[in-house]
Write a protein that holds these residues in place. Structure first.
Motif, short mmCIF file in Angstrom:
data_model
loop_
_atom_site.label_atom_id
_atom_site.label_comp_id
_atom_site.label_asym_id
_atom_site.label_seq_id
_atom_site.Cartn_x
_atom_site.Cartn_y
_atom_site.Cartn_z
N ALA A 87 55.61 79.88 41.34
CA ALA A 87 54.16 79.90 41.49
C ALA A 87 53.74 81.09 42.31
O ALA A 87 54.45 81.54 43.22
CB ALA A 87 53.67 78.60 42.14
N HIS A 89 50.24 82.39 44.45
CA HIS A 89 48.90 82.08 44.96
C HIS A 89 48.41 83.29 45.76
O HIS A 89 49.16 83.88 46.53
CB HIS A 89 48.93 80.85 45.86
N ASP A 91 44.58 84.90 47.77
CA ASP A 91 43.19 84.68 48.15
C ASP A 91 42.70 85.86 48.96
O ASP A 91 43.47 86.76 49.32
CB ASP A 91 43.04 83.35 48.91
N GLN A 107 40.04 82.84 44.96
CA GLN A 107 41.48 82.64 44.97
C GLN A 107 41.98 82.57 43.54
O GLN A 107 41.23 82.31 42.60
CB GLN A 107 41.87 81.36 45.72
N ASP A 109 45.62 81.29 41.18
CA ASP A 109 46.92 80.64 41.11
C ASP A 109 47.52 80.91 39.74
O ASP A 109 46.84 80.76 38.71
CB ASP A 109 46.78 79.12 41.32
N ASN A 111 51.04 80.04 37.39
CA ASN A 111 52.33 79.40 37.14
C ASN A 111 53.19 80.42 36.42
O ASN A 111 52.96 80.71 35.24
CB ASN A 111 52.15 78.13 36.30
N ARG A 118 44.70 80.53 36.98
CA ARG A 118 43.44 79.86 37.32
C ARG A 118 42.76 80.61 38.45
O ARG A 118 43.40 80.94 39.46
CB ARG A 118 43.69 78.41 37.72
N GLN A 139 40.31 79.50 33.60
CA GLN A 139 41.71 79.18 33.37
C GLN A 139 42.18 79.92 32.11
O GLN A 139 41.55 79.81 31.06
CB GLN A 139 41.92 77.68 33.21
#
Length: 737
Positions: A87, A89, A91, A107, A109, A111, A118, A139
């Motif tokens: 993952a 992430h 921001d 932010q 994210d 996968n 997203r 998304q």
């Protein structure tokens, strides 16, 4: 083979038109670019001011972070990559870009195993086409496509959203030509004006089945008219458009268009039907049909067809037409087969007419066969054979019909070089008629006519360098002559099937014939003289052209009904003059030889400051046409009034009758994302009475409205209302650039 049609949209409910516009909002370029390309699937390249690695499973980045991966490019203040969870992430002032979209977000994210992405609390800009807005979340999934939640969309620039769409969700699936929107609200100037719980819209430039933009207008003839086209994409090479039209004063009309295209053939079938016209008497159904076909049978053989028909004389006048205008008197019905090769051309044609109004019944050619053969006999001698076989009928029992065979062998001696030409021709014109005659006819059943014709044509080109107003120019002088002799034979025993007298402009003086068709061939013994002079600038651009010409007759024709009053034709003159870079003029005039009065003339004066700034004044005069005088003054203009505002107008006045016969004015407001056009037209209706005569006193008035939201299913290439306001506009010169 595929038919060409630009994308269609279900956004039709949001607009009353679909027209091409010139002013477009700028599409921002991608503001961030990859620094290092990703070469292998799954690779991630990261740049950051500070990096921290924890147990080889967790990487923390901070300070101007840039992440380049398969999903796109990410800029952030902080980022975390979890190798165990696969993952990513990030921001802090997120900026994301791929090939389709550019997003600012709080932010992001990703996968890394599935490729799902997203973004939260986003502001997005589509890349490659107009479109921007806000979304609570975006998304992106390589399998599921793109989904936006609580999204807004507009093609207007930020801070100036004159129109805006909001939806609870918007989905774009991969390998699908349609997008889906739910709970959609449409806003104008911040005010909600429409709601749709669900609809689909096209997202590619491929043809799609769906509703086109409607057409709305109002006029004295039909009342308020609302036409809603539905486009049916039947197959890659077949399609249809079905257009119900509601008219408050007349009823419901159905208009259909079917098109087809194959490797060798193409065509179109149009049908229009109005079952019950509330303003038409008698109370009959009204209809119109039209069929066009073009095809190639082989390398040398072609086929074509045109068939038109309508229920009554006033159909076009009352209901309008996309293909004909109020002044048309005949609708053609033809079927033709043609053969083309270097030495030989052949055509077979059936030519019929649908006559509108009280006009003389025209003869039909059923059929007409033509064969043209040409062959060079030597370096200096050419042979040509023109032949024709035709059958003429007009469908009445009290008029003659005829079969006609015509042969015209010609020997010619052409001499040409860079400074001139000389052409000598000798022809035999042999025609046979077999006529079916009504009782009491003065014509003959069988007629054979043999005529001889000789022609000498010559032209010389002179040029010299000169200076005018301090500029170096080339001036030309191009005299030419033609001597024509045609023998005489009495032709009173021949009917008139396809012949009418021709009108002579400057070019027509050298035609060598006085009639169109073959039923009358005038005996000739005359000399035609003409001269043209031109001025060309240093770039060889033509600035000025003047042509003068006249025919001098050595004897009068012996065709009694066509005898001339003068020994000379009218003096024909043509002038094309580029007065400056902005002003251009053209004039053509024919001056009577006997009384020096103008027989025909036209004058146009054109001012063009730019593509959208033009003004044209025109005048047309005919002393006598079917016993009437034509004396008309016209004005056509297109001019921007202010930023985003544009005006177009045209006006024609009958100076002889002292009245305006047609006027149009239209105004348009256009921004980069929407436009509105309003226009009004008043014109002679030309309606036919019960006896087939046309009214010259009845006028019709119509009002048109077009509303365009750019980037929402606009149909590019269609004609705008302001283009209609310039209908009939022609640049008033034929100078060579």
């Amino acid at each position: 083979m595929r038919l060409k049609r630009l994308p269609l949209a279900i956004f039709w409910l949001l607009s009353t038109s679909a027209t091409a516009q010139q002013m477009e909002c700028p599409i921002p370029e991608r503001q961030i670019l990859p620094d290092a390309p990703v070469t292998n699937p799954g690779d991630i390249h990261v740049k950051a001011g500070r990096t921290e690695i924890q147990q080889d499973n967790l990487a923390l980045f901070s300070g101007n972070v840039e992440i380049n991966s398969e999903q796109g490019l990410i800029q952030a203040q902080r980022a975390r990559i979890d190798k165990t969870q696969r993952a990513l992430h990030a921001d802090g002032n997120i900026r994301f870009a791929d090939q389709q979209i550019q997003v600012n977000s709080d932010q992001i994210d990703i996968n890394l195993a599935s490729g799902k992405l997203r973004l939260e609390n986003t502001e997005y800009q589509m890349l490659g086409f107009q479109g921007r807005g806000l979304a609570d979340s975006i998304q992106l999934d390589s399998q599921q496509g793109l989904e936006l939640q609580e999204v807004s969309f507009s093609t207007c620039p930020a801070g100036a959203e004159d129109w805006l769409i909001k939806a609870s969700s918007l989905q774009l699936s991969p390998d699908d030509n349609w997008g889906t929107a739910r709970n959609t609200r449409f806003y104008l100037g911040g005010v909600p004006v429409f709601y749709l719980p669900y609809f689909k819209f096209p997202v590619t430039d491929q043809r799609q089945t769906g509703l086109l933009f409607p057409k709305v207008s109002t006029s004295d003839k039909v009342g308020v008219s609302y036409e809603q086209p539905f486009y049916w994409n039947i197959a890659p090479n077949y399609d249809a458009t079905i257009s119900p039209r509601i008219m408050t004063d007349r009823g419901v009309q159905l208009k259909t268009e079917f098109r087809y295209l194959t490797a060798a053939h193409s065509g179109q079938l149009d049908l229009e039907y109005l079952a019950d016209d509330r303003r038409y008497e008698p109370d009959d159904a009204r209809y119109f049909y039209r069929f066009l076909h073009q095809g190639k049978l082989s390398e040398n053989w072609q086929i074509s067809a045109q068939v038109n028909g309508l229920s009554d004389d006033n159909y076009i006048v009352d209901l309008g037409s996309d293909y004909y205008n109020r002044g048309d008197t005949h609708l053609y019905q033809t079927l033709a087969v043609n053969y083309f090769s270097d030495p030989l051309d052949f055509s077979a044609e059936i030519r019929d007419f649908e006559v509108i109004g009280d006009h003389p019944s025209a003869y039909r050619a059923v059929p007409e066969l033509k064969l043209h053969y040409r062959q060079a006999l030597s370096d200096y001698l050419n042979f040509r054979l023109r032949s024709e076989l035709a059958r003429f009928e007009d469908g009445r029992s009290d008029t003659p019909s005829a079969s006609r065979l015509h042969l015209m062998p010609t020997l010619s001696l052409p001499l040409q070089n860079a400074w001139g030409e000389l052409l000598t021709e000798a022809s035999v014109l042999q025609t046979w008629y077999r006529q079916d005659l009504p009782d009491g006819s003065a014509l003959s059943e069988n007629v054979s006519r043999t005529l001889g014709q000789g022609r000498i044509y010559g032209a010389i080109n002179f040029e010299k360098q000169t200076e005018l107003f301090g500029d170096s120019m080339t001036q030309t002088l191009e005299p030419k002559f033609q001597y024509l002799y045609t023998s005489y034979e009495n032709q009173d025993a021949i009917g008139l099937y396809d012949s009418n007298r021709l009108l002579n402009d400057y070019t027509g003086l050298f035609r060598g014939q006085e009639f169109v068709g073959l039923d009358r061939i005038s005996d000739s013994n005359h000399l035609t003289l003409g001269v043209t002079t031109r001025l060309l600038d240093a770039r060889n651009k033509e600035l000025f052209k003047l042509s003068l010409g006249q025919i001098f007759y050595f004897n009068n024709t012996r065709l009694t009904e066509y005898r001339r009053e003068d020994d000379r034709s009218a003096l024909a003159a043509e002038l094309d003059w580029r007065l400056s870079s902005k002003w251009m003029a053209r004039s053509a005039i024919q001056l009577s030889a006997s009384n020096q009065k103008v027989e025909r003339s036209n004058l146009t004066l054109d001012y063009r400051l730019s593509e959208d700034k033009l003004l044209q004044i025109s005048h047309r005069y005919v002393r006598d046409i079917s016993g009437e005088e034509i004396n008309q003054l016209g004005l056509t203009a297109s001019w921007p009034l202010a930023q985003n505002w544009h005006w177009v107008g045209r006006w024609y006045k009958d100076l002889h009758g002292k009245r305006t016969i047609e006027s149009f004015t239209g105004i348009q407001y256009e921004s980069c994302c929407w436009a509105i056009q309003v226009g009004s037209m008043r014109y002679l209706s030309n309606r036919f009475d019960a006896l087939g005569g046309q009214s010259t006193e009845e006028f019709d008035t119509s009002i048109m409205l077009e509303f365009v939201f750019k980037g929402v299913g606009s149909k590019k290439g269609s004609r705008t209302m302001l283009d209609e306001g310039l209908f009939g506009y022609r640049q008033p010169y034929f100078l060579h650039n």
